[in-house]
Design an enzyme around this catalytic site. Sequence first.
Site, mmCIF file in Angstrom:
data_model
loop_
_atom_site.group_PDB
_atom_site.id
_atom_site.type_symbol
_atom_site.label_atom_id
_atom_site.label_comp_id
_atom_site.label_asym_id
_atom_site.label_seq_id
_atom_site.Cartn_x
_atom_site.Cartn_y
_atom_site.Cartn_z
ATOM 1 N N ARG A 27 0.962 -0.722 -0.103
ATOM 2 C CA ARG A 27 0.074 -0.233 -0.360
ATOM 3 C C ARG A 27 0.680 1.279 -0.011
ATOM 4 N NH1 ARG A 27 -5.509 -0.211 1.904
ATOM 5 N NH2 ARG A 27 -6.674 -2.129 1.253
ATOM 6 N N ARG A 31 -3.170 6.822 1.110
ATOM 7 C CA ARG A 31 -3.606 8.269 2.066
ATOM 8 C C ARG A 31 -2.703 8.864 2.781
ATOM 9 N NH1 ARG A 31 -8.543 4.994 3.431
ATOM 10 N NH2 ARG A 31 -7.688 3.696 3.790
ATOM 11 N N ARG A 40 -5.800 11.456 -6.453
ATOM 12 C CA ARG A 40 -7.307 11.013 -5.558
ATOM 13 C C ARG A 40 -8.795 11.462 -5.943
ATOM 14 N NH1 ARG A 40 -11.791 8.410 -3.847
ATOM 15 N NH2 ARG A 40 -11.758 7.472 -1.943
ATOM 16 N N ASP A 77 -6.913 -2.220 -7.455
ATOM 17 C CA ASP A 77 -7.119 -3.503 -6.385
ATOM 18 C C ASP A 77 -7.616 -4.770 -6.811
ATOM 19 O OD1 ASP A 77 -8.084 -2.255 -3.394
ATOM 20 O OD2 ASP A 77 -9.491 -3.785 -3.244
ATOM 21 N N TYR A 157 -15.091 -11.384 0.116
ATOM 22 C CA TYR A 157 -15.873 -9.743 0.523
ATOM 23 C C TYR A 157 -16.966 -9.787 -0.595
ATOM 24 C CZ TYR A 157 -12.009 -7.046 2.222
ATOM 25 O OH TYR A 157 -10.632 -7.352 3.027
#
Length: 347
Positions: A27, A31, A40, A77, A157
């Site tokens: 990652r 952010r 973003r 992702d 998920y």
Amino acid sequence: MEKQAERKVMKVIEGARYDVPPIWLMRQAGRYLPEYRATRKEAGSFLDLCYTPDFAVEVTLQPIRRFGFDASILFSDILVVPDALGRKVEFVQGEGPKLEPASAGDIARLVDEHSTSEAALEHLEPVFETVRRLRSELPAETTLLGFCGAPWTVATYMIAGHGTPDQAPARLFSYADPDSFSMLIDLLADVSADYLIRQLREGADAVQVFDSWSGVLGERDFGHWCVEPMRRIVDRVRGEVPDARIIGFPKGAGVNYRDYRKATGVDALGLDWSVPMALARELQRQGAVQGNLDPMRLVAGGDALDEGVDEILEGLADGPLIFNLGHGITPQTPIAHVEAMLKRIRG
Ligand code: CP3
């Protein structure tokens, strides 16, 4: 003639060791970087960021420019695969991913509609363009990693429709309807393998498969839902790309790490921070290991960070090691701590 640039991460995957191990962070585009937050915002939704090569290339390159990591990981992702299969994914700010939970009927339809990976790969075309552009824009010595999620982790998920602390919905589904669950896992294994094959053909040097939720399964289920599908992926990828280099990351696998490399055929093992040093060293005698600093040590900085880094270097730098975190970097990580960590490793 100019000397061929050495991609250290690739060399380590093949068994080399370096006094200063190569480093990248899971990652690493994210952010905690102001430049990521700006791109973003410009992109709008998270999936627009993933599917727009101009934006995806930009955010992939941001941590390379800033820190000169030895590997760059394609920005995308793991949930683009269910999205490409028609299970629409949304990322809700502050809540994480949302999908329509998949029923047995949905799974039967998916298997029916996707007898080949063609339609799904068509949807992922922008990702392949991103890979091509990255390989031409990255420094020659930077390894380019592609990736996908492992079938079990992606399925958790798809079944729950969102993140959960223990993946109880997918575990329950796997016991209540093992035939449907097995069909879903096989479908994901085949589409994911074909997705990795394309990434490798478009310029990825190696690929990593993220099984972030393998730690919630018992022994038999780990074999069935994590090891077997991973073997299926590795065999299918190597059938098309015989020299494919593959990193497996069965997070939380504990003692199940011991047989994972041999049973699945992966070249390198990504370790989470709960792996004891004695086990990490034992695993390193089989081949390359990657990891495994607790991301919270990087958030804390200071002595906690220095101790964590030193322990990994003292324990593992005498063998094939790719320095990394034991899971993804978190948004609250101070940039100065990443710089301090690099200084401690590289001098
Ligand atoms: O820099 C990189 O490592 C490449 C990009 C990457 C992302 N996700 C970007 C991302 C990679 C390799 C992933 C993998 C991924 N995605 C995993 C496996 C690794 C892991 O962390 O366990 C999983 C389980 C996912 C699914 C996912 N994506 C969740 C649960 C979330 C929400 C939680 C969160 O961190 O926000 C995401 C969103 C996501 N994927 C973000 C990023 C940078 C944050 C989204 C944003 O910018 O708003």
